[in-house]
Scaffold this motif. Structure first.
Motif, PDB file in Angstrom:
ATOM      1  N   ASP A 110      21.777  -3.667   3.448  1.00  0.00           N
ATOM      2  CA  ASP A 110      22.959  -4.298   4.047  1.00  0.00           C
ATOM      3  C   ASP A 110      23.969  -4.766   2.991  1.00  0.00           C
ATOM      4  O   ASP A 110      25.002  -5.329   3.333  1.00  0.00           O
ATOM      5  CB  ASP A 110      22.564  -5.455   4.969  1.00  0.00           C
ATOM      6  CG  ASP A 110      21.970  -6.646   4.230  1.00  0.00           C
ATOM      7  OD1 ASP A 110      21.721  -6.549   3.011  1.00  0.00           O
ATOM      8  OD2 ASP A 110      21.729  -7.684   4.888  1.00  0.00           O
ATOM      9  N   GLY A 111      23.665  -4.534   1.705  1.00  0.00           N
ATOM     10  CA  GLY A 111      24.596  -4.884   0.639  1.00  0.00           C
ATOM     11  C   GLY A 111      24.600  -6.354   0.265  1.00  0.00           C
ATOM     12  O   GLY A 111      25.455  -6.791  -0.500  1.00  0.00           O
ATOM     13  N   GLU A 112      23.667  -7.132   0.796  1.00  0.00           N
ATOM     14  CA  GLU A 112      23.608  -8.563   0.525  1.00  0.00           C
ATOM     15  C   GLU A 112      22.203  -8.976   0.108  1.00  0.00           C
ATOM     16  O   GLU A 112      21.222  -8.386   0.558  1.00  0.00           O
ATOM     17  CB  GLU A 112      23.995  -9.363   1.773  1.00  0.00           C
ATOM     18  CG  GLU A 112      25.404  -9.113   2.250  1.00  0.00           C
ATOM     19  CD  GLU A 112      25.748  -9.925   3.489  1.00  0.00           C
ATOM     20  OE1 GLU A 112      24.978 -10.843   3.853  1.00  0.00           O
ATOM     21  OE2 GLU A 112      26.784  -9.643   4.089  1.00  0.00           O
ATOM     22  N   LEU A 113      22.139 -10.016  -0.711  1.00  0.00           N
ATOM     23  CA  LEU A 113      20.858 -10.617  -1.060  1.00  0.00           C
ATOM     24  C   LEU A 113      20.520 -11.582   0.071  1.00  0.00           C
ATOM     25  O   LEU A 113      21.118 -12.648   0.190  1.00  0.00           O
ATOM     26  CB  LEU A 113      20.931 -11.348  -2.406  1.00  0.00           C
ATOM     27  CG  LEU A 113      19.664 -12.064  -2.857  1.00  0.00           C
ATOM     28  CD1 LEU A 113      18.501 -11.085  -3.021  1.00  0.00           C
ATOM     29  CD2 LEU A 113      19.905 -12.812  -4.154  1.00  0.00           C
ATOM     30  N   ASN A 114      19.602 -11.169   0.929  1.00  0.00           N
ATOM     31  CA  ASN A 114      19.250 -11.978   2.086  1.00  0.00           C
ATOM     32  C   ASN A 114      18.424 -13.192   1.671  1.00  0.00           C
ATOM     33  O   ASN A 114      17.659 -13.144   0.711  1.00  0.00           O
ATOM     34  CB  ASN A 114      18.498 -11.139   3.113  1.00  0.00           C
ATOM     35  CG  ASN A 114      19.326  -9.959   3.584  1.00  0.00           C
ATOM     36  OD1 ASN A 114      18.912  -8.818   3.488  1.00  0.00           O
ATOM     37  ND2 ASN A 114      20.518 -10.224   4.079  1.00  0.00           N
ATOM     38  N   THR A 115      18.598 -14.267   2.424  1.00  0.00           N
ATOM     39  CA  THR A 115      17.885 -15.512   2.150  1.00  0.00           C
ATOM     40  C   THR A 115      17.224 -16.016   3.419  1.00  0.00           C
ATOM     41  O   THR A 115      17.590 -15.632   4.534  1.00  0.00           O
ATOM     42  CB  THR A 115      18.856 -16.605   1.621  1.00  0.00           C
ATOM     43  OG1 THR A 115      19.863 -16.835   2.601  1.00  0.00           O
ATOM     44  CG2 THR A 115      19.506 -16.176   0.317  1.00  0.00           C
ATOM     45  N   ASN A 116      16.267 -16.933   3.235  1.00  0.00           N
ATOM     46  CA  ASN A 116      15.629 -17.547   4.399  1.00  0.00           C
ATOM     47  C   ASN A 116      16.460 -18.751   4.855  1.00  0.00           C
ATOM     48  O   ASN A 116      17.533 -19.016   4.297  1.00  0.00           O
ATOM     49  CB  ASN A 116      14.175 -17.926   4.099  1.00  0.00           C
ATOM     50  CG  ASN A 116      14.042 -18.994   3.025  1.00  0.00           C
ATOM     51  OD1 ASN A 116      14.980 -19.747   2.722  1.00  0.00           O
ATOM     52  ND2 ASN A 116      12.851 -19.084   2.446  1.00  0.00           N
ATOM     53  N   PHE A 117      15.976 -19.502   5.825  1.00  0.00           N
ATOM     54  CA  PHE A 117      16.746 -20.626   6.390  1.00  0.00           C
ATOM     55  C   PHE A 117      17.021 -21.728   5.360  1.00  0.00           C
ATOM     56  O   PHE A 117      17.935 -22.525   5.528  1.00  0.00           O
ATOM     57  CB  PHE A 117      16.034 -21.199   7.619  1.00  0.00           C
ATOM     58  CG  PHE A 117      14.760 -21.930   7.297  1.00  0.00           C
ATOM     59  CD1 PHE A 117      14.764 -23.311   7.146  1.00  0.00           C
ATOM     60  CD2 PHE A 117      13.562 -21.250   7.149  1.00  0.00           C
ATOM     61  CE1 PHE A 117      13.595 -23.985   6.848  1.00  0.00           C
ATOM     62  CE2 PHE A 117      12.397 -21.922   6.853  1.00  0.00           C
ATOM     63  CZ  PHE A 117      12.404 -23.300   6.697  1.00  0.00           C
ATOM     64  N   MET A 118      16.265 -21.755   4.253  1.00  0.00           N
ATOM     65  CA  MET A 118      16.481 -22.766   3.222  1.00  0.00           C
ATOM     66  C   MET A 118      17.387 -22.254   2.098  1.00  0.00           C
ATOM     67  O   MET A 118      17.637 -22.956   1.130  1.00  0.00           O
ATOM     68  CB  MET A 118      15.143 -23.221   2.643  1.00  0.00           C
ATOM     69  CG  MET A 118      14.293 -23.967   3.661  1.00  0.00           C
ATOM     70  SD  MET A 118      12.659 -24.423   3.055  1.00  0.00           S
ATOM     71  CE  MET A 118      12.993 -25.213   1.519  1.00  0.00           C
ATOM     72  N   GLY A 119      17.850 -21.004   2.205  1.00  0.00           N
ATOM     73  CA  GLY A 119      18.720 -20.434   1.183  1.00  0.00           C
ATOM     74  C   GLY A 119      17.977 -19.777   0.038  1.00  0.00           C
ATOM     75  O   GLY A 119      18.578 -19.363  -0.952  1.00  0.00           O
ATOM     76  N   ILE A 120      16.676 -19.648   0.159  1.00  0.00           N
ATOM     77  CA  ILE A 120      15.859 -19.005  -0.874  1.00  0.00           C
ATOM     78  C   ILE A 120      15.875 -17.499  -0.626  1.00  0.00           C
ATOM     79  O   ILE A 120      15.650 -17.053   0.506  1.00  0.00           O
ATOM     80  CB  ILE A 120      14.415 -19.552  -0.851  1.00  0.00           C
ATOM     81  CG1 ILE A 120      14.444 -21.052  -1.152  1.00  0.00           C
ATOM     82  CG2 ILE A 120      13.531 -18.798  -1.831  1.00  0.00           C
ATOM     83  CD1 ILE A 120      13.108 -21.744  -0.946  1.00  0.00           C
ATOM     84  N   PRO A 121      16.155 -16.704  -1.660  1.00  0.00           N
ATOM     85  CA  PRO A 121      16.200 -15.248  -1.461  1.00  0.00           C
ATOM     86  C   PRO A 121      14.912 -14.695  -0.864  1.00  0.00           C
ATOM     87  O   PRO A 121      13.806 -15.060  -1.290  1.00  0.00           O
ATOM     88  CB  PRO A 121      16.424 -14.704  -2.878  1.00  0.00           C
ATOM     89  CG  PRO A 121      17.118 -15.817  -3.587  1.00  0.00           C
ATOM     90  CD  PRO A 121      16.497 -17.074  -3.033  1.00  0.00           C
ATOM     91  N   SER A 122      15.081 -13.825   0.125  1.00  0.00           N
ATOM     92  CA  SER A 122      13.932 -13.175   0.753  1.00  0.00           C
ATOM     93  C   SER A 122      13.775 -11.732   0.261  1.00  0.00           C
ATOM     94  O   SER A 122      12.844 -11.051   0.669  1.00  0.00           O
ATOM     95  CB  SER A 122      14.072 -13.209   2.281  1.00  0.00           C
ATOM     96  OG  SER A 122      15.277 -12.593   2.685  1.00  0.00           O
ATOM     97  N   GLU A 123      14.682 -11.290  -0.599  1.00  0.00           N
ATOM     98  CA  GLU A 123      14.585  -9.973  -1.216  1.00  0.00           C
ATOM     99  C   GLU A 123      14.376 -10.181  -2.716  1.00  0.00           C
ATOM    100  O   GLU A 123      14.849 -11.165  -3.297  1.00  0.00           O
ATOM    101  CB  GLU A 123      15.846  -9.150  -0.953  1.00  0.00           C
ATOM    102  CG  GLU A 123      16.006  -8.822   0.532  1.00  0.00           C
ATOM    103  CD  GLU A 123      17.284  -8.067   0.839  1.00  0.00           C
ATOM    104  OE1 GLU A 123      17.166  -6.989   1.464  1.00  0.00           O
ATOM    105  OE2 GLU A 123      18.375  -8.538   0.481  1.00  0.00           O
ATOM    106  N   SER A 124      13.673  -9.241  -3.337  1.00  0.00           N
ATOM    107  CA  SER A 124      13.344  -9.345  -4.765  1.00  0.00           C
ATOM    108  C   SER A 124      14.600  -9.246  -5.617  1.00  0.00           C
ATOM    109  O   SER A 124      15.513  -8.469  -5.306  1.00  0.00           O
ATOM    110  CB  SER A 124      12.389  -8.233  -5.167  1.00  0.00           C
ATOM    111  OG  SER A 124      11.206  -8.314  -4.415  1.00  0.00           O
ATOM    112  N   TYR A 125      14.637 -10.009  -6.693  1.00  0.00           N
ATOM    113  CA  TYR A 125      15.776  -9.989  -7.607  1.00  0.00           C
ATOM    114  C   TYR A 125      15.272 -10.309  -9.007  1.00  0.00           C
ATOM    115  O   TYR A 125      14.163 -10.813  -9.198  1.00  0.00           O
ATOM    116  CB  TYR A 125      16.840 -11.001  -7.181  1.00  0.00           C
ATOM    117  CG  TYR A 125      16.355 -12.432  -7.241  1.00  0.00           C
ATOM    118  CD1 TYR A 125      16.569 -13.200  -8.381  1.00  0.00           C
ATOM    119  CD2 TYR A 125      15.658 -12.999  -6.185  1.00  0.00           C
ATOM    120  CE1 TYR A 125      16.109 -14.509  -8.454  1.00  0.00           C
ATOM    121  CE2 TYR A 125      15.198 -14.299  -6.247  1.00  0.00           C
ATOM    122  CZ  TYR A 125      15.421 -15.050  -7.386  1.00  0.00           C
ATOM    123  OH  TYR A 125      14.955 -16.329  -7.465  1.00  0.00           O
ATOM    124  N   GLY A 126      16.100 -10.005  -9.991  1.00  0.00           N
ATOM    125  CA  GLY A 126      15.720 -10.314 -11.361  1.00  0.00           C
ATOM    126  C   GLY A 126      16.908 -10.209 -12.300  1.00  0.00           C
ATOM    127  O   GLY A 126      18.004  -9.795 -11.909  1.00  0.00           O
TER     128      GLY A 126
END
Length: 159
Positions: A110-126
């Motif tokens: 979807d072109g976005e770094l998805n996050t959970n309800f607390m704003g913590i990323p739910s997709e891997s990043y580095g």
């Protein structure tokens, strides 16, 4: 003063003043490149390991300056389809110097770094150097690396 001697001295002075401050390139490499009539170039291979799935895409930003890193104005941006849990991405013909990168695994494309309800990323990043900060993105000084002439591989683990 002899004109030829003046031109030679002016050229030597200009080459010396053009040396990068902070040692982003070795002086000998820089001078060798200048004597060949061009800048020193390199190839960066980014090896991304630990992908949780072979779904989606990788979004990668390569930065050559702190300002761009802070504002997400990348030197080069790439989107790469993920087809395995290890992916290699090549950046050709880069100038010798300092760089940093950011990458995330956009599993749902979807072109976005998805996050959970607390704003913590739910997709891997580095980040380059596998730099991390538990509360925010790591700073430029933690992620930058020197790219020498030739070929360099940077490995990042997203697991």
């Amino acid at each position: 003063m002899n004109t030829k001697r003046f031109i030679a001295l002016a050229g030597a002075l200009a080459a010396t003043l053009a040396l990068p401050i902070g040692g982003s390139a070795k002086a000998s490499e820089f001078l060798a490149a200048q004597s060949q009539g061009g800048a020193a170039h390199a190839k960066l291979v980014l090896r991304i390991e630990g992908l949780p799935s072979s779904d989606g895409q990788l979004l990668i930003g390569l930065y050559d300056a702190e300002d761009g890193y802070k504002t997400d104005q990348e030197l080069i941006g790439k989107t790469v389809k993920v087809d395995d849990t290890v992916v290699e991405v090549v950046f050709d013909n880069l100038l010798v110097g300092r760089y940093a990168f950011k990458v995330f695994h956009d599993e749902n494309s979807d072109g976005e770094l998805n996050t959970n309800f607390m704003g913590i990323p739910s997709e891997s990043y580095g980040f380059s150097n596998n730099a991390s900060d538990p509360f925010s993105a790591p700073e430029w000084k933690e992620t930058r690396f020197s790219l020498p002439r030739g070929r360099m591989t940077q490995t990042i683990d997203l697991s």
